[in-house]
Design an enzyme around this catalytic site. Structure first.
Site, PDB file in Angstrom:
ATOM      1  N   ASP A  61      61.848 -19.154 -21.798  1.00  0.00           N
ATOM      2  CA  ASP A  61      62.477 -17.644 -21.018  1.00  0.00           C
ATOM      3  C   ASP A  61      61.297 -16.647 -21.155  1.00  0.00           C
ATOM      4  O   ASP A  61      62.021 -15.574 -20.501  1.00  0.00           O
ATOM      5  CB  ASP A  61      63.822 -17.367 -22.126  1.00  0.00           C
ATOM      6  CG  ASP A  61      65.145 -17.884 -21.685  1.00  0.00           C
ATOM      7  OD1 ASP A  61      65.192 -17.992 -20.365  1.00  0.00           O
ATOM      8  OD2 ASP A  61      65.982 -17.768 -22.562  1.00  0.00           O
ATOM      9  N   GLN A 119      70.606 -20.008 -25.582  1.00  0.00           N
ATOM     10  CA  GLN A 119      71.650 -19.265 -24.498  1.00  0.00           C
ATOM     11  C   GLN A 119      72.089 -17.948 -25.089  1.00  0.00           C
ATOM     12  O   GLN A 119      72.716 -18.063 -26.171  1.00  0.00           O
ATOM     13  CB  GLN A 119      72.706 -20.179 -24.126  1.00  0.00           C
ATOM     14  CG  GLN A 119      73.765 -19.747 -22.866  1.00  0.00           C
ATOM     15  CD  GLN A 119      73.000 -19.411 -21.729  1.00  0.00           C
ATOM     16  OE1 GLN A 119      72.065 -20.546 -21.176  1.00  0.00           O
ATOM     17  NE2 GLN A 119      72.914 -18.437 -20.984  1.00  0.00           N
ATOM     18  N   LYS A 150      71.838 -26.316 -16.313  1.00  0.00           N
ATOM     19  CA  LYS A 150      70.323 -26.355 -16.729  1.00  0.00           C
ATOM     20  C   LYS A 150      70.383 -27.817 -17.094  1.00  0.00           C
ATOM     21  O   LYS A 150      69.260 -28.336 -16.799  1.00  0.00           O
ATOM     22  CB  LYS A 150      70.267 -25.537 -18.273  1.00  0.00           C
ATOM     23  CG  LYS A 150      69.899 -24.122 -17.809  1.00  0.00           C
ATOM     24  CD  LYS A 150      70.086 -23.058 -18.869  1.00  0.00           C
ATOM     25  CE  LYS A 150      69.917 -21.681 -18.308  1.00  0.00           C
ATOM     26  NZ  LYS A 150      70.351 -20.614 -19.140  1.00  0.00           N
TER      27      LYS A 150
END
Ligand code: NDP
Length: 286
Positions: free
Chosen positions: A120, A97, A53
């Protein structure tokens, strides 16, 4: 024989368009999109994802803010960090994460992230927006899959779609996106009575389970579009999906490989969401 849906190619196009739009956006506003990624603990797979990322952010011309925290981090400490990032104008997207260590309540963390920075799209407010079709962010994997389906030129409208798996991250939002494009959608899970019959009906079949070779040739309709989300290891330790690729590809019209199918799309859509968040913060999107 099925045509391959090349996730590397499709994701490269998305990434390139985000890069060019970012260049223009920076010139127009003087703002650099910023993504903060939080990793708690040292899960090896998560470390790789976080590294990828960061690399993607730099390639797009974004700022990348990495917060690598020890396994012993408390929930209060993590929530404190999220509060700071929520208030930081240089941070447009925040990603924590998953999975988190067991002593941290995942839901509390997801709900602490400002919905405007929730790239997200896991916050309940964004989940609700996906239900109504009035969304800014879509969860990265299902959004990436829609791009892959579009790349085939096949319209979802009126098609029978079967999604195997009902997780909040993949299965459920996937079903909703297919429904928004007028698919007739069926969601299967571990209690589905006759998975084979449900899959055989599908013009578009999405497998998001996490079990190697769960979807075999006899479960797939001739000419179906088959999307394999699964990321598993086979007996030789090689990465493989949920679909028996070798045999199913003889029957499908289009199929995604693993690796090189859905995987690269997830990060591309994360980049797109971060740019959207930056544009929203700059008042360019309401
Ligand atoms: P979850 O474990 O959260 O969900 C799996 C789903 O599969 C559940 O709904 C479960 O049913 C269902 N299931 C389990 N066994 C069966 C069965 N025998 N028949 C039918 N359904 C079954 O997984 P995720 O949704 O998070 O991920 C799914 C897969 O996709 C994993 O391999 C993951 O690694 C991969 N993945 C890949 C991504 C990418 O970028 N390529 C991104 C995200 C995930 P029930 O609800 O009844 O338990």
């Amino acid at each position: 024989m099925a045509a391959l849906i090349n996730g590397k190619e499709v994701s490269a196009k998305v990434r390139e368009s985000v890069r060019l739009e970012t260049e223009e956006f920076k010139k127009r506003t003087g703002v650099t999109p910023g993504l903060a990624v939080i990793l708690v603990g040292d899960d090896p797979a998560s470390k790789i994802y976080v590294g990828n990322k960061k690399k993607a952010c730099l390639e797009e011309g974004f700022n990348s803010f990495e917060h690598i925290l020890p396994e012993s981090t408390t929930e209060t400490e993590l929530l404190e960090l999220i509060k700071k990032l929520n208030a930081d104008p240089a941070v447009h997207g925040i990603l924590c994460q998953l999975p988190l260590p067991k002593h941290i309540n995942e839901r509390a963390v997801i709900e602490a992230i400002s919905p405007e920075k929730d790239v997200d799209a896991f916050h309940p407010q964004n989940v609700g927006r996906i239900m109504t079709g009035n969304y800014k962010f879509l969860p990265c994997t299902p959004a990436g899959i829609m791009e892959l389906i579009h790349s085939t030129g096949i319209s979802v409208s009126g098609k029978r779609c079967t999604v195997v798996g009902r997780s909040n991250i993949v299965g459920k939002p996937m079903a909703m996106l297919l429904l928004h494009e007028n698919g007739t959608v069926n969601i299967c899970h571990s209690k589905t009575a006759d998975l084979k019959a449900e899959c055989l009906r599908a013009d578009i079949l999405v497998a998001a389970v996490g079990k190697a070779k769960l979807i075999t040739e006899d479960m797939v309709k001739e000419g179906a579009v088959v999307i394999d989300v699964g990321m598993n290891r086979n007996e030789q330790g090689k990465l493989c999906g949920d679909v028996d690729f070798e045999n199913v590809s003889k029957k499908a019209s289009f199929i995604t490989p693993v690796p090189g199918g859905v995987g690269p799309m997830t990060i591309a859509m994360l980049m797109r969401n971060t740019l959207t968040a930056a544009k929203t913060a700059a008042g360019e999107i309401s």
